[in-house]
Design an enzyme around this catalytic site. Structure first.
Site, short mmCIF file in Angstrom:
data_model
loop_
_atom_site.label_atom_id
_atom_site.label_comp_id
_atom_site.label_asym_id
_atom_site.label_seq_id
_atom_site.Cartn_x
_atom_site.Cartn_y
_atom_site.Cartn_z
N ARG A 23 0.74 -1.26 -0.14
CA ARG A 23 0.03 -0.04 -0.05
C ARG A 23 0.78 1.23 0.00
O ARG A 23 1.98 1.16 0.62
CB ARG A 23 -0.83 0.03 1.19
CG ARG A 23 -2.09 -0.89 1.05
CD ARG A 23 -2.95 -0.47 0.15
NE ARG A 23 -4.29 -1.45 0.01
CZ ARG A 23 -4.44 -2.46 -0.80
NH1 ARG A 23 -3.41 -2.82 -1.48
NH2 ARG A 23 -5.61 -3.12 -0.73
N HIS B 132 -1.63 0.40 -10.02
CA HIS B 132 -2.46 -0.58 -9.36
C HIS B 132 -2.77 -1.68 -10.31
O HIS B 132 -3.84 -2.24 -10.34
CB HIS B 132 -3.61 -0.06 -8.59
CG HIS B 132 -3.80 -0.65 -7.37
ND1 HIS B 132 -3.74 -0.36 -6.19
CD2 HIS B 132 -4.02 -2.01 -6.98
CE1 HIS B 132 -3.92 -1.01 -5.11
NE2 HIS B 132 -3.77 -2.02 -5.65
N ASP C 171 3.46 0.01 -7.35
CA ASP C 171 2.21 -0.04 -8.13
C ASP C 171 0.99 0.50 -7.15
O ASP C 171 0.04 0.34 -7.66
CB ASP C 171 1.93 -1.83 -8.22
CG ASP C 171 0.49 -1.99 -9.04
OD1 ASP C 171 0.47 -1.39 -10.15
OD2 ASP C 171 -0.03 -2.93 -8.40
N GLY D 201 -1.66 -5.06 -9.94
CA GLY D 201 -1.28 -6.17 -9.25
C GLY D 201 -2.42 -7.49 -9.87
O GLY D 201 -1.90 -8.45 -9.92
N SER D 202 -3.43 -7.15 -10.06
CA SER D 202 -4.21 -8.34 -10.41
C SER D 202 -4.89 -8.18 -11.66
O SER D 202 -5.76 -8.82 -12.11
CB SER D 202 -5.71 -8.38 -9.30
OG SER D 202 -6.45 -7.37 -9.42
N GLU E 138 -4.47 6.50 -2.91
CA GLU E 138 -5.53 5.48 -3.06
C GLU E 138 -5.92 4.93 -1.91
O GLU E 138 -7.04 4.32 -1.55
CB GLU E 138 -4.96 4.39 -3.71
CG GLU E 138 -4.37 4.49 -5.03
CD GLU E 138 -3.79 3.04 -5.56
OE1 GLU E 138 -4.75 2.43 -6.42
OE2 GLU E 138 -2.54 2.89 -5.15
#
Length: 319
Positions: free
Chosen positions: A223, A278, A247, A280-281, A252
């Site tokens: 984070r 962001h 990332d 990551g996924s 955020e």
């Protein structure tokens, strides 16, 4: 996912990949029994007060610092997450950012695009993973997946986590547990793979960054508020930090009332940085699996069952 949702409820969905603003989500959730949320959302006491029928908030993520699990419980609402599906894509991105910042890929890419490239020159020399020491802060599922991948490059693994690995896992990963100060002082690259909690907020500020080896690299996939972004900019400007890849960003972290409105311009201006929004996924098939699993959590609750991936326990008689 729309077809699956329609098999047990009346879904209201955004168009395409649109992300609704908080006011729109609150308006639609006012009479809803189930809500599927993402990283851009925030659920707190004030939000829940306007959703008296809400029984489940199903988050398509793993780290739920933007969602108040205790407030959900007080309102009789389950909060669920996705504990497993994000591990592989997050670990892949962590390794990619690590290689990218250590090999100065971002800087080299900008050089080529500028039109200044005229053939090979002795420029943009970086650092390889072979023989380097990687310090992983946060040795959960993602941390262990990253450690296994980096070990394949001949990287020595050290880690810091309140909970030690099992003896078997430590042997398999060839990972040595250290205190945070020793890890920072002894690593060529430090990877932050932590959730945001009271204990981890600004875990790395100016004093901690000063402990790092001169020229070492920092990678943040946890984070944004786990680091002091201004202190990172200072360390980059001074040359003490060899590079910063991230990332995630403090802007955020919606649950923090004093979160910054944007990424510090000084940080964005640093050449030895590599940033992703962001991601990551952000893998198509993984996101589909995540959406379906989140919808499955909603179905379980609406059918009177306990959801598989709950992180709270609704209070009896609440809601």
């Amino acid at each position: 996912m729309a077809g699956y949702l329609a098999s047990f409820c009346d879904p209201v969905l955004p168009a395409g990949r649109e992300v609704w603003p908080r006011a729109r989500v609150a308006e639609l959730a006012a009479d809803a029994r189930g809500l599927i949320v993402c990283m851009a959302d925030r659920v707190d006491e004030a939000f829940l007060a306007g959703c008296p029928r809400l029984r489940v908030v199903s988050a398509t993520l793993k780290g739920y610092d933007n969602f108040d699990a205790d407030a959900c419980a007080r309102h009789g609402t389950w909060l669920t997450v996705l504990p497993d599906l994000l591990t592989a894509p997050a670990a892949e991105l962590a390794v990619g950012l690590t290689i990218g910042i250590m090999r100065r890929v971002g800087e080299a890419d900008r050089h080529v695009r500028s039109g200044a490239f005229a053939g090979w020159r002795p420029r943009f020399y970086g650092r390889g993973l072979a023989g380097a020491t990687a310090g992983i802060v946060g040795m959960g599922q993602v941390g262990q997946a990253v450690a296994a991948a980096l070990a394949g490059f001949g990287t020595r693994i050290v880690y810091h986590d309140p909970r030690p690995l099992t003896a078997g896992a430590a042997r398999r990963l060839r990972a040595t547990r250290l205190g945070l100060s020793d890890l920072l002082a002894g690593s060529d690259v430090v990877l932050l793979l932590l959730p945001l909690t009271v204990a981890t907020r600004r875990l790395l500020g100016a004093p901690e960054l000063a402990l790092m080896r001169p020229g070492a690299f920092l990678v943040n996939l946890g984070r944004g508020s786990v680091v002091d972004e201004d202190a990172v900019a200072d360390a980059l400007e001074s040359g003490h930090l060899g590079g910063y890849a991230a990332d995630v960003f403090a802007m955020e972290d919606w649950a923090l009332p004093e979160r910054p409105a944007s990424i510090p311009p000084r940080l964005l201006a640093q050449p030895r940085t590599l940033f992703t929004p962001h991601l990551g996924s952000a893998v198509d098939d993984v996101r589909r699996q995540m959406s379906l699993e989140a919808a499955r959590q909603v179905r379980q609750v609406l059918e009177g069952r306990r959801p598989d991936h709950a992180v709270n326990e609704p209070k009896p008689g609440s809601g």
